[in-house]
Design an enzyme around this catalytic site. Structure first.
Site, PDB file in Angstrom:
ATOM      1  N   ASP A  99       0.930  -1.179  -0.015  1.00  0.00           N
ATOM      2  CA  ASP A  99       0.151   0.146  -0.137  1.00  0.00           C
ATOM      3  C   ASP A  99       1.018   1.278   0.068  1.00  0.00           C
ATOM      4  O   ASP A  99       1.619   1.638   1.058  1.00  0.00           O
ATOM      5  CB  ASP A  99      -0.968   0.077   1.299  1.00  0.00           C
ATOM      6  CG  ASP A  99      -2.148  -1.253   1.262  1.00  0.00           C
ATOM      7  OD1 ASP A  99      -1.885  -2.101   0.331  1.00  0.00           O
ATOM      8  OD2 ASP A  99      -3.019  -0.797   1.620  1.00  0.00           O
ATOM      9  N   LYS A 162      -6.885   3.449  -3.562  1.00  0.00           N
ATOM     10  CA  LYS A 162      -7.268   3.289  -1.970  1.00  0.00           C
ATOM     11  C   LYS A 162      -7.490   4.953  -1.741  1.00  0.00           C
ATOM     12  O   LYS A 162      -6.481   5.718  -1.960  1.00  0.00           O
ATOM     13  CB  LYS A 162      -6.049   2.731  -1.159  1.00  0.00           C
ATOM     14  CG  LYS A 162      -6.345   2.726   0.417  1.00  0.00           C
ATOM     15  CD  LYS A 162      -5.301   2.045   1.016  1.00  0.00           C
ATOM     16  CE  LYS A 162      -5.205   2.202   2.584  1.00  0.00           C
ATOM     17  NZ  LYS A 162      -4.212   1.494   3.240  1.00  0.00           N
ATOM     18  N   LYS A 194     -10.331   0.516  -2.635  1.00  0.00           N
ATOM     19  CA  LYS A 194     -10.115   0.263  -1.026  1.00  0.00           C
ATOM     20  C   LYS A 194     -10.700   1.358  -0.475  1.00  0.00           C
ATOM     21  O   LYS A 194      -9.704   2.416  -0.461  1.00  0.00           O
ATOM     22  CB  LYS A 194      -8.842  -0.325  -0.657  1.00  0.00           C
ATOM     23  CG  LYS A 194      -8.326  -0.348   1.082  1.00  0.00           C
ATOM     24  CD  LYS A 194      -7.142  -0.847   1.372  1.00  0.00           C
ATOM     25  CE  LYS A 194      -6.899  -0.840   2.562  1.00  0.00           C
ATOM     26  NZ  LYS A 194      -5.376  -1.884   3.020  1.00  0.00           N
TER      27      LYS A 194
END
Length: 253
Positions: A99, A162, A194
């Site tokens: 991430d 995300k 996300k």
């Protein structure tokens, strides 16, 4: 089965159970990995600091729960060489997913290519690991910037986009999620989504799943395409599944 119960069952399987607290230690990682296996099935992944990846891999390796870690976190300001090195080291230690925070300040200054290039460099360094690009919607603020950040991250090769780090005042919101899901739908290849930060109740999770179903279709959202980034929602989801309501709602959180 009520709609909320169905949402809770779906959400557990899509949860990145997260501990990115500054005071996180090895004991907390042991606890987090243990919590990843619930009476209602495992979560999708744990999301942790890079220094704990090897420990998590010893516990979770081969058990079906992925290990996610963060790079350029939380500001996106790290030098690209350092980000690449950290990505390579994390994958070697056992990370399945990276991430990364995009250099969103560069985008806000009009230097768009920096975002695309940074995502591409991390994707290359990840050696096949899933890359989730965090665009920090709460700082970008405007719909145009959120959409542009999403498009640039996708162009750079991100596997997921995300919303947030969870480290700023404003994190995931449904309006930002709609913009990002529309970017996912417009992409010329499969990309996941996300929402992270602020997803605390079963109702919160249900609203995001409803939005994904609306934009992407009811069969789209699953662990390979949709994740929740959260540290506290698991208790609420389990309480819903066990008929105990939603403790976060009951306490007024």
């Amino acid at each position: 089965m009520s709609d909320l119960t169905k949402a809770a069952r779906r959400a557990i399987a899509m949860l990145d159970l997260t501990n990115l607290n500054d005071d996180c230690d090895e004991a907390q990682i042991d606890t987090l990995c243990d919590r990843a296996f619930t009476p209602h099935g495992p979560v999708a992944a744990v999301c942790i600091w890079p220094r704990f990846v090897a420990q998590a891999h010893r516990i979770l390796g081969g058990r079906g729960v992925k290990i996610a870690t963060v790079v350029a976190f939380p500001t996106g300001d790290d030098h690209v060489a350092d980000v690449v090195d950290m990505t390579e080291d994390a994958v070697k230690a056992g990370a399945d997913e990276i991430d990364m925070v995009i250099p969103y300040k560069s985008l806000m200054e009009g230097r768009e290519e920096v975002v695309r290039t940074r995502v591409a460099r991390v994707k290359g360094a990840a050696d096949g690991a899933t890359v989730k690009a965090i665009v920090e919607t709460g700082v970008l603020g405007t719909p145009d910037l959120i959409r542009r950040a999403s498009d640039l991250a996708i162009d750079g090769g991100a596997d997921f986009i995300k919303t947030s780090t969870g480290k700023v005042a404003r994190n995931a919101t449904l309006p930002a999620a709609r913009i990002m899901l529309e970017a996912v739908k417009a992409a010329d290849r499969p990309v996941g989504f996300k929402p992270a930060g602020g997803v605390k109740t079963t109702s919160d999770a249900a609203h995001y799943l409803e939005l994904a179903d609306e934009i992407m279709g009811p069969e789209w959202a699953g662990p390979d395409t949709f994740r929740f980034g959260a540290s506290s929602v698991l208790d609420a989801l389990i309480a819903t599944l066990e008929g105990r309501g939603d403790p976060s709602v009951q306490r007024g959180y």
